[in-house]
Design a protein around this motif. Structure first.
Motif, PDB file in Angstrom:
ATOM      1  N   VAL A 141     -20.303  30.327 -40.082  1.00 29.14           N
ATOM      2  CA  VAL A 141     -21.312  31.095 -40.796  1.00 29.14           C
ATOM      3  C   VAL A 141     -20.783  31.389 -42.192  1.00 29.14           C
ATOM      4  O   VAL A 141     -19.744  32.021 -42.351  1.00 29.14           O
ATOM      5  CB  VAL A 141     -21.638  32.412 -40.060  1.00 29.14           C
ATOM      6  N   PHE A 146     -27.348  38.905 -44.003  1.00 32.58           N
ATOM      7  CA  PHE A 146     -28.310  38.825 -42.906  1.00 32.58           C
ATOM      8  C   PHE A 146     -29.448  39.805 -43.151  1.00 32.58           C
ATOM      9  O   PHE A 146     -29.233  41.004 -43.326  1.00 32.58           O
ATOM     10  CB  PHE A 146     -27.615  39.157 -41.581  1.00 32.58           C
ATOM     11  N   GLY A 470     -20.797  38.067 -38.935  1.00 32.96           N
ATOM     12  CA  GLY A 470     -20.983  36.624 -39.038  1.00 32.96           C
ATOM     13  C   GLY A 470     -19.893  35.859 -38.299  1.00 32.96           C
ATOM     14  O   GLY A 470     -20.164  34.875 -37.594  1.00 32.96           O
ATOM     15  N   SER A 479     -25.435  30.923 -35.224  1.00 33.70           N
ATOM     16  CA  SER A 479     -25.344  30.852 -36.685  1.00 33.70           C
ATOM     17  C   SER A 479     -26.168  31.935 -37.368  1.00 33.70           C
ATOM     18  O   SER A 479     -26.020  32.160 -38.561  1.00 33.70           O
ATOM     19  CB  SER A 479     -25.808  29.482 -37.185  1.00 33.70           C
ATOM     20  N   LYS A 480     -27.041  32.624 -36.629  1.00 34.54           N
ATOM     21  CA  LYS A 480     -27.849  33.702 -37.199  1.00 34.54           C
ATOM     22  C   LYS A 480     -28.222  34.702 -36.106  1.00 34.54           C
ATOM     23  O   LYS A 480     -28.186  34.382 -34.909  1.00 34.54           O
ATOM     24  CB  LYS A 480     -29.112  33.149 -37.864  1.00 34.54           C
TER      25      LYS A 480
END
Length: 509
Positions: A141, A146, A470, A479-480
């Motif tokens: 990441v 975010f 992350g 990844s999110k």
């Protein structure tokens, strides 16, 4: 045995009196016959006075039975929290946050070393231990900014919010320098600052994005009788820094409990911010006067959205009776009026001072409440329209990821941000004597705060926590945030047995 105890008490008291009187007479003798200054009588005079007062007062039996030395009990009791914290508390001891949790906030806020040596100190075999399963195929990441967009189809001004923001803390509960530092930190870090229900103070308006919280007192948007005022709300909700409005139904520290602003704290400045008469006692009731049931709540949300020009509107709740929350969601479905977000405050949330019965025994824990709210919104087909914000002891990447695995889209932190300001968990928040100048209105205490330094620390804590988040979810194979699944998180429920969150919370959903 009783006679012996009485005799011991009697003897000790007479010894104390004998010492005090002898000391006083000896000092007097030195002054009269040895030509010493009368100042030599100060200490024995004080001791005699204390012994006299203790012997004839009726409020404290210990002081009456043991003059002077009985006072040591109260002195030692007063410094007990500090003694435990500085000398006896282990790394995993301390409530509501242990030393290790506090230390990681301090380190991240100061941008210091954030690694720990020589292995874990927690016991992975203890009941209740929680952990995350990593992946042998981790994701890298690189972007730690975010964010999530809050605002459904009925919203005209959606807001791109950080997944980690400053929770509700009012000016009055916190000092002006603390509020300014938090808001400037939010500006530096690109995240939002919740005002708390005490109104939009000028200190909140220091450059950072705001979430204006409105409680039962309608501070800043009330008329002279304490009812909601459309004109004042419309005016102040149009401030460009106000990005969202949060209607507070209840909070984790004291669900179902009102508040009180004493007359001595209701200064001219505070009265202008809250739109109340100065130097009067102001009550915040435990209920809203603008609505009395779920359907009226839905229409009040529409009213707020229209008056604000279409800004995101949501409400904050510590869930108690499940049926009442379901009734609210059902009313949204039936009326077609849907909030843009719901803040779920766990019972473990706690910056607000409250009676012990409310802090320890009222309200649903955050994990259970998130799962329940997520479930009900899905059942009524509204989950895609409503974002969920989690609040309650969220200070680490693990806390963030866990909340999102259980249904949250974003999180708040109050005490984590206070630690970043320099809070030492002195547990003096409701006394007005906060030693680090955060939860106080005493200029002698808060003047020592450096706004430039503290705001940078708040922003740095947020930045490093996002980086840690992350790295954490990347190690789990995500990844999110929207990819996080509950089966990654586990809890030991008995010796030799773990269960993942999917099995624990969603197997019967």
């Amino acid at each position: 045995m009783l006679h012996q105890k009485f005799f011991n008490r009697f003897v000790i008291r007479q010894i104390i009196w004998a010492f005090v009187i002898t000391y006083l007479l000896f000092s007097l003798y030195l002054v009269i016959f040895k030509e010493y200054n009368f100042l030599i009588l100060v200490l024995p005079g004080i001791l005699f006075g204390l012994a006299f007062v203790d012997a004839f007062q009726t409020k404290h039996t210990i002081r009456k039975n043991y003059p002077i030395i009985g006072r040591l009990r109260y002195m030692l009791e007063s410094i007990r929290p500090e003694m435990r914290q500085y000398f006896f508390e282990g790394e995993l001891d301390g409530k509501p946050f242990n030393r290790r949790e506090r230390s990681i906030v301090y380190q991240r806020a100061k941008n210091e070393k954030q690694t720990i040596s020589f292995g874990m100190q927690d016991d992975p075999n203890r009941l209740g231990y929680e952990w995350a399963a990593h992946s042998i195929y981790p994701k890298e990441v690189s972007d730690f900014n975010f964010r999530t967009t809050i605002g459904n189809d009925q919203c005209k001004q959606p807001y791109s919010a950080s997944i980690y923001n400053i929770s509700a803390m009012s000016y009055g509960a916190l000092s002006k320098k603390a509020i300014i530092s938090l808001n400037k930190g939010a500006q530096l870090g690109g995240f939002a600052h919740n005002t708390g229900e005490g109104g939009l103070s000028p200190y909140h308006r220091s450059g950072g994005d705001l979430i204006w919280q409105i409680g039962t007192g309608y501070f800043g948007c009330r008329d002279e009788q304490g009812f909601f005022n459309d004109q004042l709300f419309a005016e102040r909700s149009q401030y460009p820094e106000v990005k969202m409005i949060e209607l507070k139904l209840s909070q984790g520290a004291k669900p179902g409990h009102g508040g009180l602003l004493p007359a001595e704290k209701n200064t001219v400045e505070v009265s202008k911010i809250r739109n109340v008469k100065p130097h009067t006692t102001v009550h915040s009731p435990s209920f809203h006067s603008a609505f009395g049931n779920a359907t009226e709540l839905a229409y009040f949300i529409k009213r707020l959205r229209d008056l604000s020009g279409g800004k995101p509107i949501g409400f904050k709740i510590c869930i108690g009776k499940k049926s009442e929350f379901e009734d609210i969601v059902k009313a949204f479905k039936e009326t077609g009026i849907c909030p843009d977000f719901i803040t779920i405050d766990g019972a473990e949330g706690g910056t607000g001072a409250a009676p012990l019965e409310f802090i320890d025994y009222m309200g649903m824990a955050l994990s259970d409440a998130l799962v329940f709210a997520n479930k009900i919104l899905k059942e009524y087909g509204l989950r895609d329209q409503v974002k969920i914000i989690a609040a309650g002891k969220v200070i680490s990447a693990f806390d963030l990821a866990k909340a999102m695995a259980l249904g949250a889209d974003a999180c708040y932190s109050a005490r984590g941000m206070m630690f970043a300001l320099g809070c030492i968990q002195a547990l003096q928040c409701d006394s007005g004597h906060c030693p680090v100048g955060i939860a106080t209105q005493d200029p002698l205490l808060y003047e020592g705060m450096d706004i430039t330094d503290k705001s940078v620390r708040v922003a740095t804590f947020h930045k490093n926590t996002m980086k840690a988040f992350g790295e954490f979810i990347g190690a789990c194979g995500f990844s999110k945030p929207t990819e996080i699944t509950p089966d990654v998180f586990h809890k030991r429920i008995e010796h030799g047995k773990n269960i993942n969150f999917k099995e624990m919370y969603f197997s019967q959903s």
